[in-house]
Design a protein around this motif. Structure first.
Motif, PDB file in Angstrom:
ATOM      1  N   SER A  24       0.794  -1.229   0.000  1.00 59.84           N
ATOM      2  CA  SER A  24       0.000   0.000   0.000  1.00 59.84           C
ATOM      3  C   SER A  24       0.829   1.284   0.000  1.00 59.84           C
ATOM      4  CB  SER A  24      -0.918   0.027   1.231  1.00 59.84           C
ATOM      5  OG  SER A  24      -1.805  -1.073   1.191  1.00 59.84           O
ATOM      6  N   PHE A  25       2.059   1.222   0.538  1.00 59.36           N
ATOM      7  CA  PHE A  25       2.817   2.462   0.703  1.00 59.36           C
ATOM      8  C   PHE A  25       4.234   2.326   0.177  1.00 59.36           C
ATOM      9  CE2 PHE A  25      -0.454   2.478   4.001  1.00 59.36           C
ATOM     10  CZ  PHE A  25      -1.061   3.701   3.720  1.00 59.36           C
ATOM     11  N   VAL A  98      -4.711   3.211   6.706  1.00 57.27           N
ATOM     12  CA  VAL A  98      -5.664   2.249   6.133  1.00 57.27           C
ATOM     13  C   VAL A  98      -5.063   1.711   4.841  1.00 57.27           C
ATOM     14  CG1 VAL A  98      -6.994   4.158   5.078  1.00 57.27           C
ATOM     15  CG2 VAL A  98      -8.046   1.923   5.273  1.00 57.27           C
ATOM     16  N   ILE A 100      -5.594  -1.671   1.744  1.00 57.26           N
ATOM     17  CA  ILE A 100      -6.300  -2.857   1.224  1.00 57.26           C
ATOM     18  C   ILE A 100      -5.366  -3.522   0.204  1.00 57.26           C
ATOM     19  CG2 ILE A 100      -8.317  -3.639  -0.137  1.00 57.26           C
ATOM     20  CD1 ILE A 100      -9.418  -2.469   2.326  1.00 57.26           C
ATOM     21  N   GLY A 106     -11.102  -1.001  -4.908  1.00 55.49           N
ATOM     22  CA  GLY A 106     -12.140  -0.531  -5.830  1.00 55.49           C
ATOM     23  C   GLY A 106     -13.479  -1.235  -5.674  1.00 55.49           C
ATOM     24  N   TYR A 109     -14.330  -1.713  -0.063  1.00 52.44           N
ATOM     25  CA  TYR A 109     -13.861  -2.222   1.227  1.00 52.44           C
ATOM     26  C   TYR A 109     -13.167  -1.148   2.067  1.00 52.44           C
ATOM     27  CZ  TYR A 109     -14.859  -6.820  -0.756  1.00 52.44           C
ATOM     28  OH  TYR A 109     -15.485  -7.902  -1.328  1.00 52.44           O
ATOM     29  N   GLY A 110     -12.466  -0.224   1.408  1.00 56.06           N
ATOM     30  CA  GLY A 110     -11.831   0.865   2.152  1.00 56.06           C
ATOM     31  C   GLY A 110     -12.891   1.704   2.864  1.00 56.06           C
ATOM     32  N   LEU A 133      -4.402  12.393   8.067  1.00 51.07           N
ATOM     33  CA  LEU A 133      -3.478  13.059   7.152  1.00 51.07           C
ATOM     34  C   LEU A 133      -3.411  12.219   5.888  1.00 51.07           C
ATOM     35  CD1 LEU A 133      -1.277  15.296   6.765  1.00 51.07           C
ATOM     36  CD2 LEU A 133       0.377  13.593   7.538  1.00 51.07           C
TER      37      LEU A 133
HETATM   38  C1  LIG Z   1      -7.236   3.963   0.028  1.00 54.56           C
HETATM   39  C2  LIG Z   1      -7.690   2.525  -0.069  1.00 54.56           C
HETATM   40  C3  LIG Z   1      -7.659   1.902   1.325  1.00 54.56           C
HETATM   41  C4  LIG Z   1      -9.113   2.534  -0.584  1.00 54.56           C
HETATM   42  O1  LIG Z   1      -9.611   1.209  -0.577  1.00 54.56           O
HETATM   43  P1  LIG Z   1     -10.655   0.709  -1.693  1.00 54.56           P
HETATM   44  O2  LIG Z   1     -11.324  -0.501  -1.127  1.00 54.56           O
HETATM   45  O3  LIG Z   1      -9.996   0.563  -2.994  1.00 54.56           O
HETATM   46  O4  LIG Z   1     -11.645   1.958  -1.719  1.00 54.56           O
HETATM   47  P2  LIG Z   1     -13.156   2.025  -2.162  1.00 54.56           P
HETATM   48  O5  LIG Z   1     -13.419   0.963  -3.203  1.00 54.56           O
HETATM   49  O6  LIG Z   1     -14.008   1.994  -0.935  1.00 54.56           O
HETATM   50  O7  LIG Z   1     -13.280   3.504  -2.766  1.00 54.56           O
HETATM   51  C5  LIG Z   1     -12.251   4.095  -3.460  1.00 54.56           C
HETATM   52  C6  LIG Z   1     -12.838   5.203  -4.319  1.00 54.56           C
HETATM   53  O8  LIG Z   1     -11.754   5.881  -4.942  1.00 54.56           O
HETATM   54  C7  LIG Z   1     -11.910   5.816  -6.335  1.00 54.56           C
HETATM   55  N1  LIG Z   1     -10.585   5.742  -6.935  1.00 54.56           N
HETATM   56  C8  LIG Z   1      -9.741   4.693  -6.986  1.00 54.56           C
HETATM   57  N2  LIG Z   1      -8.612   5.027  -7.633  1.00 54.56           N
HETATM   58  C9  LIG Z   1      -8.763   6.331  -7.991  1.00 54.56           C
HETATM   59  C10 LIG Z   1      -7.955   7.252  -8.711  1.00 54.56           C
HETATM   60  N3  LIG Z   1      -6.742   6.911  -9.153  1.00 54.56           N
HETATM   61  N4  LIG Z   1      -8.439   8.505  -8.887  1.00 54.56           N
HETATM   62  C11 LIG Z   1      -9.650   8.884  -8.406  1.00 54.56           C
HETATM   63  N5  LIG Z   1     -10.461   8.048  -7.727  1.00 54.56           N
HETATM   64  C12 LIG Z   1     -10.022   6.787  -7.529  1.00 54.56           C
HETATM   65  C13 LIG Z   1     -12.740   4.587  -6.589  1.00 54.56           C
HETATM   66  O9  LIG Z   1     -13.384   4.678  -7.848  1.00 54.56           O
HETATM   67  C14 LIG Z   1     -13.714   4.676  -5.432  1.00 54.56           C
HETATM   68  O10 LIG Z   1     -14.729   5.640  -5.649  1.00 54.56           O
HETATM   69  P3  LIG Z   1     -16.228   5.213  -6.108  1.00 54.56           P
HETATM   70  O11 LIG Z   1     -16.748   4.297  -5.044  1.00 54.56           O
HETATM   71  O12 LIG Z   1     -16.952   6.511  -6.160  1.00 54.56           O
HETATM   72  O13 LIG Z   1     -16.056   4.531  -7.422  1.00 54.56           O
HETATM   73  C15 LIG Z   1      -6.839   1.684  -1.059  1.00 54.56           C
HETATM   74  O14 LIG Z   1      -6.878   2.304  -2.321  1.00 54.56           O
HETATM   75  C16 LIG Z   1      -5.377   1.544  -0.622  1.00 54.56           C
HETATM   76  O15 LIG Z   1      -5.031   0.631   0.124  1.00 54.56           O
HETATM   77  N6  LIG Z   1      -4.529   2.466  -1.104  1.00 54.56           N
HETATM   78  C17 LIG Z   1      -3.111   2.503  -0.760  1.00 54.56           C
HETATM   79  C18 LIG Z   1      -2.917   3.016   0.650  1.00 54.56           C
HETATM   80  C19 LIG Z   1      -3.532   4.392   0.886  1.00 54.56           C
HETATM   81  O16 LIG Z   1      -3.501   5.275   0.048  1.00 54.56           O
HETATM   82  N7  LIG Z   1      -4.078   4.567   2.115  1.00 54.56           N
HETATM   83  C20 LIG Z   1      -4.683   5.809   2.526  1.00 54.56           C
HETATM   84  C21 LIG Z   1      -3.958   6.363   3.681  1.00 54.56           C
HETATM   85  S1  LIG Z   1      -4.609   7.942   4.179  1.00 54.56           S
END
Ligand SMILES: CC(C)(COP(=O)(O)OP(=O)(O)OC[C@H]1O[C@@H](n2cnc3c(N)ncnc32)[C@H](O)[C@@H]1OP(=O)(O)O)[C@@H](O)C(=O)NCCC(=O)NCCS
Length: 175
Positions: A24-25, A98, A100, A106, A109-110, A133
């Protein structure tokens, strides 16, 4: 069909949590295993795991702060010690991380982890706001927070050091 469960983390989950962290990071901004173990031991109700068919595929971690009007950059330091800041009498929930697994992103689940954490903690503790943050380079996370009513409080220039530096955005939601 996928069977989804959300449960509190235990120390035995830490290796799987580290796998999610690695996916994730960027390596410069990952939390340490020791920081995760301390968070789990100190505030297990604030550390939730998402299981898909009994496999841990996501996590969310948090702590409760009592100084919501005095937020400095240091408050967000990577792998800071939860034991030095967490107090269950505090009024603000800080969502420290957080993540996933990539193949399960997508699908909402987030969002689900986020909603479940804030629901469970606010039922049990007298919090009146949630703070976090986020990097300006994480659009998926920002979308979840904006959709859930978080508003930008301030920016911390260059806080996130990935391939290049990105500004951090402090966001808060009043409950
Ligand atoms: C952030 C994270 C936990 C979200 O989990 P996820 O299960 O994919 O999120 P969700 O499916 O609940 O929702 C994500 C939303 O962002 C949108 N999205 C995904 N990638 C995107 C992008 N590159 N640009 C814009 N929106 C985006 C999705 O379409 C979705 O929106 P929608 O429900 O309106 O379609 C996951 O992407 C992750 O692990 N990312 C890496 C770690 C991170 O960035 N953590 C945040 C720390 S603050």
């Amino acid at each position: 069909m996928e069977k989804i469960t959300i449960r509190e983390a235990g120390s035995a989950d830490v290796n799987q949590i580290m796998l999610i962290e690695d996916e994730s990071f960027h390596e410069n901004i990952r939390e340490s295993k020791a920081a995760f173990l301390e968070r789990i031991a100190h505030f297990p109700e604030g550390f939730l795991l998402l299981e898909i068919n009994s496999k841990v595929c996501g996590y969310i971690s948090s702590e409760i702060w009592d100084h919501p009007e005095n937020i400095t950059e240091d408050s967000f330091a990577l792998s800071h010690r939860i034991s030095e800041v967490h107090t269950t009498a505090g009024k603000e929930l800080y969502v420290s991380s957080v993540g996933i697994l990539k193949k399960h992103r997508g699908k909402g689940y987030g969002d689900l982890l986020f909603t479940e954490l804030s629901g469970r903690v606010s039922k049990r503790y007298p919090i009146s706001s949630i703070i976090l943050l986020v990097s300006e380079s994480w659009p998926a996370a920002r979308k979840i927070y904006e959709r859930n009513g978080f508003v930008e409080l301030r920016r911390i220039p260059g806080f996130f050091s990935e391939e290049k530096r990105y500004n951090g955005i402090v966001m808060r939601k009043r409950l």
